[in-house]
Design a protein around this motif. Sequence first.
Motif, PDB file in Angstrom:
ATOM      1  N   ALA B 262       0.856  -1.201   0.000  1.00 17.33           N
ATOM      2  CA  ALA B 262       0.000   0.000   0.000  1.00 17.33           C
ATOM      3  C   ALA B 262       0.886   1.244   0.000  1.00 17.33           C
ATOM      4  CB  ALA B 262      -0.930  -0.020   1.205  1.00 17.33           C
ATOM      5  N   ALA B 263       1.948   1.208   0.797  1.00 18.36           N
ATOM      6  CA  ALA B 263       2.858   2.356   0.866  1.00 18.36           C
ATOM      7  C   ALA B 263       3.558   2.560  -0.474  1.00 18.36           C
ATOM      8  CB  ALA B 263       3.878   2.146   1.983  1.00 18.36           C
ATOM      9  N   GLN B 264       4.056   1.467  -1.055  1.00 23.89           N
ATOM     10  CA  GLN B 264       4.755   1.595  -2.341  1.00 23.89           C
ATOM     11  C   GLN B 264       3.858   2.241  -3.390  1.00 23.89           C
ATOM     12  OE1 GLN B 264       5.939  -2.439  -3.068  1.00 23.89           O
ATOM     13  NE2 GLN B 264       7.963  -2.174  -2.125  1.00 23.89           N
ATOM     14  N   HIS B 265       2.594   1.818  -3.406  1.00 23.52           N
ATOM     15  CA  HIS B 265       1.665   2.344  -4.404  1.00 23.52           C
ATOM     16  C   HIS B 265       1.406   3.830  -4.181  1.00 23.52           C
ATOM     17  CE1 HIS B 265      -2.276   2.372  -6.696  1.00 23.52           C
ATOM     18  NE2 HIS B 265      -1.376   1.954  -7.549  1.00 23.52           N
ATOM     19  N   ALA B 266       1.169   4.184  -2.906  1.00 31.28           N
ATOM     20  CA  ALA B 266       0.896   5.595  -2.592  1.00 31.28           C
ATOM     21  C   ALA B 266       2.121   6.466  -2.874  1.00 31.28           C
ATOM     22  CB  ALA B 266       0.468   5.725  -1.132  1.00 31.28           C
ATOM     23  N   TYR B 267       3.301   5.963  -2.519  1.00 29.85           N
ATOM     24  CA  TYR B 267       4.542   6.733  -2.736  1.00 29.85           C
ATOM     25  C   TYR B 267       4.795   6.949  -4.225  1.00 29.85           C
ATOM     26  CZ  TYR B 267       5.811   5.985   2.211  1.00 29.85           C
ATOM     27  OH  TYR B 267       5.831   5.966   3.573  1.00 29.85           O
ATOM     28  N   GLN B 268       4.529   5.896  -5.009  1.00 27.53           N
ATOM     29  CA  GLN B 268       4.738   5.989  -6.450  1.00 27.53           C
ATOM     30  C   GLN B 268       3.821   7.069  -7.042  1.00 27.53           C
ATOM     31  OE1 GLN B 268       3.993   2.204  -8.260  1.00 27.53           O
ATOM     32  NE2 GLN B 268       5.703   2.425  -9.665  1.00 27.53           N
ATOM     33  N   MET B 269       2.561   7.046  -6.584  1.00 27.76           N
ATOM     34  CA  MET B 269       1.581   8.013  -7.091  1.00 27.76           C
ATOM     35  C   MET B 269       1.943   9.442  -6.698  1.00 27.76           C
ATOM     36  SD  MET B 269      -2.361   7.061  -6.423  1.00 27.76           S
ATOM     37  CE  MET B 269      -3.423   8.443  -6.793  1.00 27.76           C
ATOM     38  N   ALA B 270       2.465   9.602  -5.473  1.00 24.47           N
ATOM     39  CA  ALA B 270       2.745  10.951  -4.945  1.00 24.47           C
ATOM     40  C   ALA B 270       4.194  11.365  -5.184  1.00 24.47           C
ATOM     41  CB  ALA B 270       2.443  10.985  -3.446  1.00 24.47           C
ATOM     42  N   TRP B 271       4.948  10.543  -5.914  1.00 23.82           N
ATOM     43  CA  TRP B 271       6.350  10.845  -6.201  1.00 23.82           C
ATOM     44  C   TRP B 271       7.168  10.999  -4.912  1.00 23.82           C
ATOM     45  CZ3 TRP B 271       7.746  11.563 -11.535  1.00 23.82           C
ATOM     46  CH2 TRP B 271       6.656  11.565 -12.399  1.00 23.82           C
ATOM     47  N   VAL B 272       6.954  10.092  -3.978  1.00 21.68           N
ATOM     48  CA  VAL B 272       7.748  10.104  -2.739  1.00 21.68           C
ATOM     49  C   VAL B 272       8.807   9.015  -2.866  1.00 21.68           C
ATOM     50  CG1 VAL B 272       7.704   9.652  -0.245  1.00 21.68           C
ATOM     51  CG2 VAL B 272       5.862  10.984  -1.309  1.00 21.68           C
ATOM     52  N   TYR B 273      10.070   9.389  -2.762  1.00 21.49           N
ATOM     53  CA  TYR B 273      11.156   8.421  -2.897  1.00 21.49           C
ATOM     54  C   TYR B 273      11.807   8.111  -1.556  1.00 21.49           C
ATOM     55  CZ  TYR B 273      10.376   9.516  -7.736  1.00 21.49           C
ATOM     56  OH  TYR B 273       9.773   9.694  -8.939  1.00 21.49           O
ATOM     57  N   GLU B 274      11.976   9.138  -0.722  1.00 21.59           N
ATOM     58  CA  GLU B 274      12.572   8.943   0.600  1.00 21.59           C
ATOM     59  C   GLU B 274      11.581   9.472   1.638  1.00 21.59           C
ATOM     60  OE1 GLU B 274      17.015   9.588   0.901  1.00 21.59           O
ATOM     61  OE2 GLU B 274      16.527  10.788  -0.862  1.00 21.59           O
ATOM     62  N   PRO B 275      10.708   8.586   2.120  1.00 15.80           N
ATOM     63  CA  PRO B 275       9.588   9.020   2.960  1.00 15.80           C
ATOM     64  C   PRO B 275      10.003   9.903   4.151  1.00 15.80           C
ATOM     65  CG  PRO B 275       9.431   6.663   2.498  1.00 15.80           C
ATOM     66  CD  PRO B 275      10.698   7.140   1.891  1.00 15.80           C
ATOM     67  N   LEU B 276      11.057   9.492   4.840  1.00 14.63           N
ATOM     68  CA  LEU B 276      11.445  10.231   6.046  1.00 14.63           C
ATOM     69  C   LEU B 276      11.872  11.667   5.720  1.00 14.63           C
ATOM     70  CD1 LEU B 276      11.572   9.536   9.073  1.00 14.63           C
ATOM     71  CD2 LEU B 276      13.995   9.035   8.774  1.00 14.63           C
ATOM     72  N   LYS B 277      12.449  11.852   4.531  1.00 12.06           N
ATOM     73  CA  LYS B 277      12.896  13.191   4.143  1.00 12.06           C
ATOM     74  C   LYS B 277      11.787  13.984   3.473  1.00 12.06           C
ATOM     75  CE  LYS B 277      17.789  12.164   3.454  1.00 12.06           C
ATOM     76  NZ  LYS B 277      18.750  11.785   2.440  1.00 12.06           N
ATOM     77  N   GLU B 278      10.952  13.296   2.689  1.00 16.65           N
ATOM     78  CA  GLU B 278      10.005  14.023   1.849  1.00 16.65           C
ATOM     79  C   GLU B 278       8.636  14.223   2.480  1.00 16.65           C
ATOM     80  OE1 GLU B 278      10.089  12.371  -2.149  1.00 16.65           O
ATOM     81  OE2 GLU B 278      12.127  11.695  -1.737  1.00 16.65           O
ATOM     82  N   LEU B 279       8.359  13.467   3.544  1.00 14.25           N
ATOM     83  CA  LEU B 279       7.112  13.690   4.278  1.00 14.25           C
ATOM     84  C   LEU B 279       7.437  14.523   5.509  1.00 14.25           C
ATOM     85  CD1 LEU B 279       5.750  10.009   4.204  1.00 14.25           C
ATOM     86  CD2 LEU B 279       4.955  11.898   2.765  1.00 14.25           C
ATOM     87  N   ASP B 280       6.450  15.276   6.018  1.00 17.99           N
ATOM     88  CA  ASP B 280       6.693  16.147   7.169  1.00 17.99           C
ATOM     89  C   ASP B 280       6.089  15.613   8.456  1.00 17.99           C
ATOM     90  OD1 ASP B 280       7.990  18.268   5.611  1.00 17.99           O
ATOM     91  OD2 ASP B 280       6.016  18.413   4.674  1.00 17.99           O
ATOM     92  N   VAL B 281       5.061  14.780   8.328  1.00 18.63           N
ATOM     93  CA  VAL B 281       4.365  14.276   9.508  1.00 18.63           C
ATOM     94  C   VAL B 281       3.567  13.034   9.102  1.00 18.63           C
ATOM     95  CG1 VAL B 281       2.371  15.798   9.085  1.00 18.63           C
ATOM     96  CG2 VAL B 281       2.781  14.979  11.401  1.00 18.63           C
ATOM     97  N   ALA B 282       3.314  12.142  10.060  1.00 20.98           N
ATOM     98  CA  ALA B 282       2.513  10.943   9.756  1.00 20.98           C
ATOM     99  C   ALA B 282       1.547  10.655  10.890  1.00 20.98           C
ATOM    100  CB  ALA B 282       3.418   9.737   9.520  1.00 20.98           C
ATOM    101  N   GLU B 283       0.385  10.128  10.521  1.00 21.91           N
ATOM    102  CA  GLU B 283      -0.584   9.604  11.485  1.00 21.91           C
ATOM    103  C   GLU B 283      -0.753   8.128  11.145  1.00 21.91           C
ATOM    104  OE1 GLU B 283      -2.709  10.705  13.992  1.00 21.91           O
ATOM    105  OE2 GLU B 283      -1.846  12.718  14.134  1.00 21.91           O
ATOM    106  N   VAL B 284      -0.299   7.244  12.045  1.00 22.96           N
ATOM    107  CA  VAL B 284      -0.383   5.804  11.774  1.00 22.96           C
ATOM    108  C   VAL B 284      -1.330   5.147  12.768  1.00 22.96           C
ATOM    109  CG1 VAL B 284       1.967   5.813  10.845  1.00 22.96           C
ATOM    110  CG2 VAL B 284       1.594   5.114  13.230  1.00 22.96           C
ATOM    111  N   TYR B 285      -1.865   3.994  12.375  1.00 16.60           N
ATOM    112  CA  TYR B 285      -2.897   3.301  13.162  1.00 16.60           C
ATOM    113  C   TYR B 285      -2.195   2.353  14.131  1.00 16.60           C
ATOM    114  CZ  TYR B 285      -7.638   1.263  13.630  1.00 16.60           C
ATOM    115  OH  TYR B 285      -8.869   0.840  14.071  1.00 16.60           O
ATOM    116  N   GLU B 286      -1.831   2.883  15.321  1.00 14.55           N
ATOM    117  CA  GLU B 286      -1.141   2.076  16.334  1.00 14.55           C
ATOM    118  C   GLU B 286      -2.153   1.772  17.439  1.00 14.55           C
ATOM    119  OE1 GLU B 286      -2.151   4.890  17.117  1.00 14.55           O
ATOM    120  OE2 GLU B 286      -0.964   5.525  18.844  1.00 14.55           O
ATOM    121  N   ALA B 287      -2.998   0.766  17.203  1.00 11.65           N
ATOM    122  CA  ALA B 287      -3.970   0.398  18.220  1.00 11.65           C
ATOM    123  C   ALA B 287      -3.243  -0.133  19.458  1.00 11.65           C
ATOM    124  CB  ALA B 287      -4.935  -0.643  17.676  1.00 11.65           C
TER     125      ALA B 287
END
Lengths: 158, 387
Positions: B262-287
């Motif tokens: 799922a991440a690979q697909h979303a990153y490919q669509m959004a042109w994200v190559y290095e998530p930690l550098k290119e994203l600014d914040v994340a909300e993950v489902y940590e139940a």
Amino acid sequence: MLEVAGGSEEPVEVVEGDLDIEYRYAYGEYYDRFYREMRDNRRIMGVACARCRCVLLPPRPYCGFCYEPVDRWVELADEGTVQTFTNVQLPFPGQPTEPPYIYAFIMLDGAAVQFPHLLGEVDPARARVGMRVKAVWAENRKGTLHDIKYFRPVENEG
Amino acid sequence: MARSVAVVGTGQTRHVSRRDDVNMAEMVREAALLALQDTGLGPGDVDAVVVGSAPEIFEGVNSPENWVGPAVGAAGKPMLRIHTGGTAGASAAIAAYYHVASGLFDTVLAVAYEKLSDGSAQYGLSTCCDPLWDRDFACGAPALVALQAREYMARYHPEITEEHGAMVAVKNRKNALLNPCAQLRMELTVQDVMDSAPVASPLKVLDCCPTSDGAAALVIASGSRARKLAARPAWITGVGTCTESPYVPDVDLAYPESCVRAAQHAYQMAWVYEPLKELDVAEVYEAFSFQELIWYETLGFCKPGQGGRLVESGITKLDGEFPVNPSGGVLSSNPIGASAMIRQLEAARQVMGKAGDHQVGGVRRALAHSWGGAIQFSTVTIFSNEP
């Protein structure tokens, strides 16, 4: 049935509801054979995917990895290795086993996917991933996973 | 080529252990009206409605969309109900995205909710398992995730410890102090978590999410509408969803493939190559606390086995370089059917500059993640400040 909680002078805030439904689930051809072998012969049978060269549990007509139809049955050992486990401390509604108990995924010798079951005759403090365990069969078997009481550590373990 | 699509309005209720002042449909309406108000629209102004909800057995109301849909303005319009376990809320928003991206609809309302105080969450969760196989051992969600956490710790022994899980619980509950909608807002220490009552080893009470009543809503619009409706829309630039086998043991619990894909697909669509550098914040489902460490790895924030080091480094704290779960995450509030949409809502608000006291500075791209089913469904959504 709906019942109004509280007396006539109280505001009606909450109603209590209850669903009481009985279900009966058909096993289908693959589970039927699997559970008959457990009940009648104390055997755990998996199905082999010729393409992935692996033995699958639970038995099913297709390979979960490559989707090829699968119809070759293979007997698995009733012995294997603990892949992961948890010592359950709290009761969960709907579960037949009284806590505390150890729930584990066991990789049976010869299988490619793990078998979900309980560990018994083991000190929780000494349970570990990689532990060798063997099935303890129930005397009175009905064709469910409870035909195995639990898996116990093999000698020199536990 | 799909059209550009954005979140233009967001709304959520307070998430609390019990709401007796509203029924299920009223609670969902509350979130929907807040989202519509945020855009200046009324219920009559949307073209279609998507309702996301978790298993009906949680509330004991079958086909809840019959009741919930019309309460949020679906009468006279196309409506769909979407259900994919814990990812239902995110799947509902993604379905709304598909509606608009297709060009068939311009403005779609997506809502998601759960009123867990109405019934028994853990009973409901156990009945999600194959009745012919593992249902009698599946003790709600905690035992399954306990098995996941143990497998993860064993694989990378001694790199991942119980204290690493506790660090996530401390971080997220502290972030929740800044979120007025969060249920568990606590200043904790790692020792508090370690000393809390055992549930299913290695999980202790404070490693686990609460059960909540709550709802969320998103107004999703086409590019031309979005520019009129919001000063800073949150553009949906990447979407990925993936499914795995229902038989838990088939899934690699310590590194679920559905999340990686799922991440690979979303990153490919959004042109994200290095998530930690290119994203600014994340909300993950940590139940459950340990899951945040696993999602760091499957989402590519660090290499497999490095999740413990990442949380230890402090990078994912609210004041770190890459905050994860600034809202407090699922560990602080879990209205199950809504939780995945709340991740999207919080990520979208970060891009829109509307996250309130837990706003992270200068957010251009935010990620929202969710998991559901027997750790078999995953969604990843990327929001950006430009289409």
